[in-house]
Design a protein around this motif. Structure first.
Motif, mmCIF file in Angstrom:
data_model
loop_
_atom_site.group_PDB
_atom_site.id
_atom_site.type_symbol
_atom_site.label_atom_id
_atom_site.label_comp_id
_atom_site.label_asym_id
_atom_site.label_seq_id
_atom_site.Cartn_x
_atom_site.Cartn_y
_atom_site.Cartn_z
ATOM 1 N N PHE A 273 55.233 -27.745 -33.167
ATOM 2 C CA PHE A 273 55.839 -28.932 -32.555
ATOM 3 C C PHE A 273 55.366 -29.029 -31.118
ATOM 4 O O PHE A 273 54.797 -28.079 -30.584
ATOM 5 C CB PHE A 273 57.372 -28.859 -32.612
ATOM 6 N N SER A 274 55.568 -30.193 -30.526
ATOM 7 C CA SER A 274 55.274 -30.263 -29.094
ATOM 8 C C SER A 274 56.584 -30.309 -28.324
ATOM 9 O O SER A 274 57.613 -30.735 -28.848
ATOM 10 C CB SER A 274 54.398 -31.467 -28.788
ATOM 11 N N THR B 147 59.642 -31.226 -25.979
ATOM 12 C CA THR B 147 60.274 -32.484 -25.587
ATOM 13 C C THR B 147 60.050 -32.688 -24.086
ATOM 14 O O THR B 147 59.722 -31.747 -23.365
ATOM 15 C CB THR B 147 61.791 -32.451 -25.847
ATOM 16 N N GLN C 118 62.170 -30.336 -22.186
ATOM 17 C CA GLN C 118 61.645 -28.968 -22.152
ATOM 18 C C GLN C 118 60.498 -28.857 -21.152
ATOM 19 O O GLN C 118 60.402 -27.883 -20.407
ATOM 20 C CB GLN C 118 61.170 -28.542 -23.553
ATOM 21 N N ASP D 102 72.240 -27.800 -24.410
ATOM 22 C CA ASP D 102 73.171 -27.793 -25.526
ATOM 23 C C ASP D 102 72.612 -26.947 -26.665
ATOM 24 O O ASP D 102 71.418 -26.653 -26.733
ATOM 25 C CB ASP D 102 73.399 -29.242 -25.990
ATOM 26 N N VAL D 103 73.506 -26.578 -27.532
ATOM 27 C CA VAL D 103 73.142 -25.840 -28.721
ATOM 28 C C VAL D 103 71.992 -26.544 -29.434
ATOM 29 O O VAL D 103 72.060 -27.738 -29.673
ATOM 30 C CB VAL D 103 74.361 -25.813 -29.667
ATOM 31 N N GLY D 104 70.926 -25.810 -29.745
ATOM 32 C CA GLY D 104 69.829 -26.397 -30.499
ATOM 33 C C GLY D 104 68.843 -27.195 -29.669
ATOM 34 O O GLY D 104 67.932 -27.822 -30.203
ATOM 35 N N SER D 105 68.990 -27.176 -28.357
ATOM 36 C CA SER D 105 68.105 -27.993 -27.529
ATOM 37 C C SER D 105 66.739 -27.337 -27.336
ATOM 38 O O SER D 105 65.822 -27.943 -26.800
ATOM 39 C CB SER D 105 68.758 -28.275 -26.175
ATOM 40 N N GLY D 106 66.592 -26.093 -27.776
ATOM 41 C CA GLY D 106 65.279 -25.448 -27.726
ATOM 42 C C GLY D 106 65.032 -24.654 -26.453
ATOM 43 O O GLY D 106 63.998 -24.794 -25.798
ATOM 44 N N LYS D 107 65.952 -23.775 -26.141
ATOM 45 C CA LYS D 107 65.788 -22.957 -24.939
ATOM 46 C C LYS D 107 64.855 -21.777 -25.186
ATOM 47 O O LYS D 107 64.175 -21.300 -24.279
ATOM 48 C CB LYS D 107 67.159 -22.441 -24.455
ATOM 49 N N THR D 108 64.802 -21.306 -26.429
ATOM 50 C CA THR D 108 64.044 -20.094 -26.708
ATOM 51 C C THR D 108 62.561 -20.259 -26.391
ATOM 52 O O THR D 108 61.950 -19.369 -25.791
ATOM 53 C CB THR D 108 64.212 -19.689 -28.192
ATOM 54 N N ILE D 109 62.000 -21.379 -26.775
ATOM 55 C CA ILE D 109 60.571 -21.560 -26.537
ATOM 56 C C ILE D 109 60.290 -21.645 -25.028
ATOM 57 O O ILE D 109 59.270 -21.165 -24.537
ATOM 58 C CB ILE D 109 60.023 -22.801 -27.294
ATOM 59 N N TRP E 4 55.673 -15.637 -32.500
ATOM 60 C CA TRP E 4 54.923 -16.485 -31.577
ATOM 61 C C TRP E 4 53.858 -15.703 -30.790
ATOM 62 O O TRP E 4 52.767 -16.200 -30.535
ATOM 63 C CB TRP E 4 55.863 -17.155 -30.561
ATOM 64 N N ASP F 150 69.874 -19.074 -35.763
ATOM 65 C CA ASP F 150 69.025 -20.228 -36.046
ATOM 66 C C ASP F 150 68.419 -20.144 -37.441
ATOM 67 O O ASP F 150 67.461 -19.427 -37.672
ATOM 68 C CB ASP F 150 67.916 -20.296 -34.984
ATOM 69 N N PRO G 158 67.237 -22.989 -39.873
ATOM 70 C CA PRO G 158 67.138 -24.442 -40.011
ATOM 71 C C PRO G 158 67.486 -24.981 -41.399
ATOM 72 O O PRO G 158 67.944 -26.118 -41.516
ATOM 73 C CB PRO G 158 65.670 -24.726 -39.673
ATOM 74 N N ARG H 68 69.998 -28.147 -37.721
ATOM 75 C CA ARG H 68 68.813 -27.640 -37.023
ATOM 76 C C ARG H 68 67.538 -28.040 -37.748
ATOM 77 O O ARG H 68 66.448 -27.842 -37.246
ATOM 78 C CB ARG H 68 68.874 -26.126 -36.910
HETATM 79 P P1 ADP Z 1 68.951 -23.113 -28.383
HETATM 80 O O1 ADP Z 1 68.722 -23.981 -27.204
HETATM 81 O O2 ADP Z 1 70.279 -23.358 -29.021
HETATM 82 O O3 ADP Z 1 68.692 -21.667 -28.108
HETATM 83 P P2 ADP Z 1 66.646 -22.816 -30.102
HETATM 84 O O4 ADP Z 1 65.724 -22.372 -29.044
HETATM 85 O O5 ADP Z 1 67.172 -21.788 -31.031
HETATM 86 O O6 ADP Z 1 67.885 -23.606 -29.468
HETATM 87 O O7 ADP Z 1 65.942 -23.990 -30.895
HETATM 88 C C1 ADP Z 1 66.518 -24.581 -32.027
HETATM 89 C C2 ADP Z 1 65.469 -24.930 -33.038
HETATM 90 O O8 ADP Z 1 64.672 -26.005 -32.576
HETATM 91 C C3 ADP Z 1 64.492 -23.796 -33.326
HETATM 92 O O9 ADP Z 1 64.254 -23.760 -34.701
HETATM 93 C C4 ADP Z 1 63.264 -24.185 -32.529
HETATM 94 O O10 ADP Z 1 62.101 -23.625 -33.061
HETATM 95 C C5 ADP Z 1 63.287 -25.689 -32.652
HETATM 96 N N1 ADP Z 1 62.600 -26.404 -31.563
HETATM 97 C C6 ADP Z 1 62.596 -26.066 -30.264
HETATM 98 N N2 ADP Z 1 61.911 -26.974 -29.534
HETATM 99 C C7 ADP Z 1 61.478 -27.918 -30.401
HETATM 100 C C8 ADP Z 1 60.728 -29.124 -30.244
HETATM 101 N N3 ADP Z 1 60.275 -29.530 -29.057
HETATM 102 N N4 ADP Z 1 60.488 -29.845 -31.349
HETATM 103 C C9 ADP Z 1 60.947 -29.451 -32.548
HETATM 104 N N5 ADP Z 1 61.660 -28.324 -32.758
HETATM 105 C C10 ADP Z 1 61.930 -27.569 -31.695
#
Ligand code: ADP
Ligand code: MG
Length: 727
Positions: free
Chosen positions: A254-255, A257, A260, A284-291, A327, A592, A594, A621
């Protein structure tokens, strides 16, 4: 000229309990409410439920035994009569209330056994011409053994003997339309009868506004000093080289947001500066903080520095470990895993790899920051779900950050954030002495150059969505980045509230979803009183589910499960080898999976809003339509009803947090962190958001232009509490 009252050691100890250690603290000890003793009410006009002061002659006095033993007297003032009743009394009062005595009494009127009465009124013997009070009588917060009268005397005396000046320049007060401090503080201690006690008690009077502003300003100055002081400490500049980060970005399915990308840019810039970053990433929950965390880690690794990623639970840490391995291994980076439950030999291997610098990325629980773990070259520490960590763990993290610095250079402990220990915050009472503030901007500037040794950058992540005003105040010492959008392609979660008596239908729903290849969570109720009961219940639910859904593969995960087992179950669920996961609230944070799109939460009425939001965030998710069923069992309390309504109506964590704040107040919402918020005695973050924003702005202005004023202001408000702020 008034002289300072002598204070006995016993009274000193009592005052200390109230947080009063200096005479000037007495001045800031403000009334909770007031009693109006400025006029006398004719007894005939007394209304039940009202508080009043009356004066009359005792017409009758006796100790009765029915319905209880009590001293009861009848007081008459010519207009009518009322009874005074004492359930506990000593000879002194009996003496005061003898027939024929003239008595002044203050109390609340109620309908009693004998007619209208006052129970335990405040009484004194008076002459016909004894003058009335000329101001409302303050009632102060106090502690056992310290009477209102003694406290009042001490405070009035302090008001006379302490020079009460304004810490803020008159021009500033004018510009902000704030009443001056001396008149505000006097008014609150001795309000004239024309001022409404209700307005004073509601803290809406301009005098209160001034006090609250001052309190908020002190808090903001103090936190901003920490913020600025950090920029004078040294860290290694981790320049964005892009070699590894670009490869990871290219490999992602994915790219990022916009949100992000924005926060990543903020973090990347901070990392490239030679000062320690302390940034909070809210999303927020699921907003993609891990990446985002992974990319930040790569920036450190590209520079040859180590990264530690710490999570509050093993499940979460393990999940990060798997995700980041997936990753980063293609890029040649193999993370090392460290948790408390690891076997001794494995632990030794991990710590050795960390100490030698052989490993560049360590992932685990707080075990990462135990004493025996020495990093070779720690460049960045990342803390996930940081609100889940307690104060001690945060201290350990700070200490870890300092370690390398301390080896090469002695650092002044009182200038170092997070090093407050009970021994240096528990200052001696100095009521008899003048006060020298222990901290102030001037000092920070002149002495900070002594504390120059590199320390790691810090990234804290949290899904606790905090309303903006609160975040500002709460984290004024940090820099804050917010991910304010969710990745695309998520279908909104539908939430349903279902009465527990329709459980059978819900089970059919689960069956149908799993038959279609979806996965589901079944969350067992929270049993606060007993973990044993909670586990027992989870076990029974699990067995019931196995029996009910003989065709499904059912798993169980709870807090007491052996860690390897926990990890195994989670991995199986994630791999799709289980259809239904029965779980306690251990899955609340970060999990997580999905493909899981259905969640049932039992006894949802017992859970807090933040917890419900976190739990619900485990679904929704993936691309599938997700459903969260909240089973509740009536009757619902008022609060439970309000919570369920909010969680039903909203999915945006920030909105939920705002509502939660309204419902519960900031103290509870923020839990353990001892902070600026905990320090606020007068200001209320629910109501004083505007004052807070103003205080934040003025704090920054003053710190830049007028350090003298900052010093004076801190001296009055938090000279000796300063250290508490940053644990
Ligand atoms: P949180 O912010 O709650 O820690 P996560 O980092 O676990 O959220 O991300 C939630 C899910 O969204 C994961 O499966 C992650 O791989 C996915 N994800 C993160 N960023 C993106 C993105 N830009 N586009 C699509 N999916 C994404
Ligand atoms: Mg997360």
């Amino acid at each position: 000229m008034t002289t300072p009252l002598k204070i006995t050691p016993i009274t000193l100890a009592k005052l200390a309990k109230l947080g009063i250690t200096r005479r000037s603290d007495l001045v800031l000890h403000l009334p909770l409410r007031y009693e109006d003793e400025t006029h006398l009410a004719p007894i005939a006009t007394l209304q039940v439920g009202e508080s009043a002061q009356i004066q009359g002659v005792v017409a009758h006095s006796e100790v009765t035994h029915r319905p209880h033993r009590a001293l009861v007297c009848r007081l008459e003032d010519g207009s009518g009569e009322v009874f005074l009743r004492f359930l506990h009394f000593h000879a002194g009062i009996q003496q005061q209330l003898k027939v024929g005595k003239r008595v002044r009494a203050v109390g609340e009127v109620r309908e009693g056994f004998y007619g209208r009465e006052m129970v335990h009124p405040k009484c004194s013997n008076v002459e016909d011409d004894t003058p009335l009070q000329t101001s409302l009588t303050p009632v102060y917060p106090t502690t056992a053994g310290l009477s209102q009268t003694s406290l009042r005397k001490l405070i009035l005396n302090a008001l006379d003997v302490i020079p009460i000046s304004d810490t803020l320049p008159a021009a500033l007060c004018n510009r902000l339309s704030l009443q001056d401090f001396p008149s505000s503080i006097r008014l609150l201690h001795q309000p004239t009868p024309d001022i409404s006690a209700a307005r004073l008690e509601a803290h809406s009077h301009p005098a209160w506004q001034r006090i609250k502003f001052d309190e908020l300003l002190a808090q903001q100055i103090s936190m901003r000093i920490h913020h600025r002081e950090r920029h004078q400490r040294a860290a290694v500049a981790l320049l964005p080289r892009g070699t590894l980060t670009q490869s990871l970005l290219a490999a992602l399915p994915f790219s990022l947001t916009q949100a992000q990308q924005k926060v990543l840019a903020e973090i990347s810039r901070d990392l490239s500066l030679p000062h320690p970053m302390q940034r909070l990433l809210l999303g927020d929950v699921g907003s993609g903080k891990t990446i985002v965390a992974a990319l930040a880690a790569l920036q450190a690794i590209e520079n040859g520095y180590q990264v530690a990623l710490m999570s509050p639970t093993e499940i979460l840490a393990e999940q990060h470990f798997l995700k980041l391995s997936e990753w980063l291994e293609p890029l040649g980076i193999t993370p090392v895993w460290l948790s408390g439950s690891l076997k001794k030999s494995a632990k030794q291997r991990a710590t050795a790899a960390i100490a030698s610098g052989e490993t560049l990325l360590a992932i685990g629980t707080h075990a990462l920051f135990q004493k025996n773990v020495q990093f070779h070259k720690l460049g960045l520490a990342i803390v996930d779900e940081q609100h889940k960590f307690g104060v001690e763990q945060r201290l350990a993290l700070h200490a870890k950050g300092k370690e390398s610095a301390e080896i090469t250079q002695a650092v002044r402990p009182e200038l170092v954030e997070g090093q407050s220990t009970p021994s240096n915050v528990g200052l001696k009472p100095d009521l008899r002495n003048s006060v020298h503030p222990s901290t102030g901007p001037g000092r920070t500037e002149s002495e900070s150059s002594a504390a120059r040794a590199p320390e790691p950058h810090q990234l804290m992540m949290s899904a606790t969505p905090i309303p903006r005003t609160l975040a500002m105040s709460f984290y004024a010492d940090l820099d804050v980045s917010v991910i304010d959008e969710l990745p695309p392609g998520r279908t909104p979660i539908v939430t349903k509230l279902v009465n527990d008596n329709r459980r059978a239908e819900v089970c059919e729903r689960v069956r149908a979803a799993c038959a279609k290849g979806q996965q589901a969570y079944w969350v067992c109720p929270l049993i606060e009183e007993s973990e044993t009961l909670e586990l027992q219940n989870a076990q029974e639910t699990f067995e019931n589910m196995q029996a009910t859904f003989s065709e499904l593969r059912v798993g169980l995960v709870h807090g007491r499960l052996d860690n390897a087992e926990k990890v195994r179950v989670m991995a199986a669920f994630k791999a799709g080898e289980l259809d239904l996961l029965v779980a306690t609230t251990v899955i609340e944070v970060g999990v997580d999976v999905p493909n899981a799109s259905l969640m049932v939460i039992e006894h949802a009425e017992r859970m807090g809003l933040a917890q419900l939001h976190q739990l619900r965030g485990r679904v929704g998710r993936g691309a599938a339509h997700s459903l969260c069923i909240l089973l509740f069992q009536p009757p619902l309390s008022e609060l439970a009803r309000a919570r369920l309504k909010i969680i039903f109506e909203h999915t945006d964590g920030f909105v939920i947090a705002q509502e939660d704040l309204q419902l519960r107040g900031p103290g509870e919402l923020l839990g353990a962190r001892q902070s600026g918020v905990a320090m606020l005695r007068f200001a209320d973050l629910n109501e004083d958001g505007e004052l807070l924003e103003l205080a934040r702005k003025v704090a920054d202005e003053l710190l830049s232009d007028d350090p003298d004023t900052c010093r004076k202001h801190l001296q009055r408000w938090i000279a000796h509490k300063h250290d508490f702020l940053h644990v």
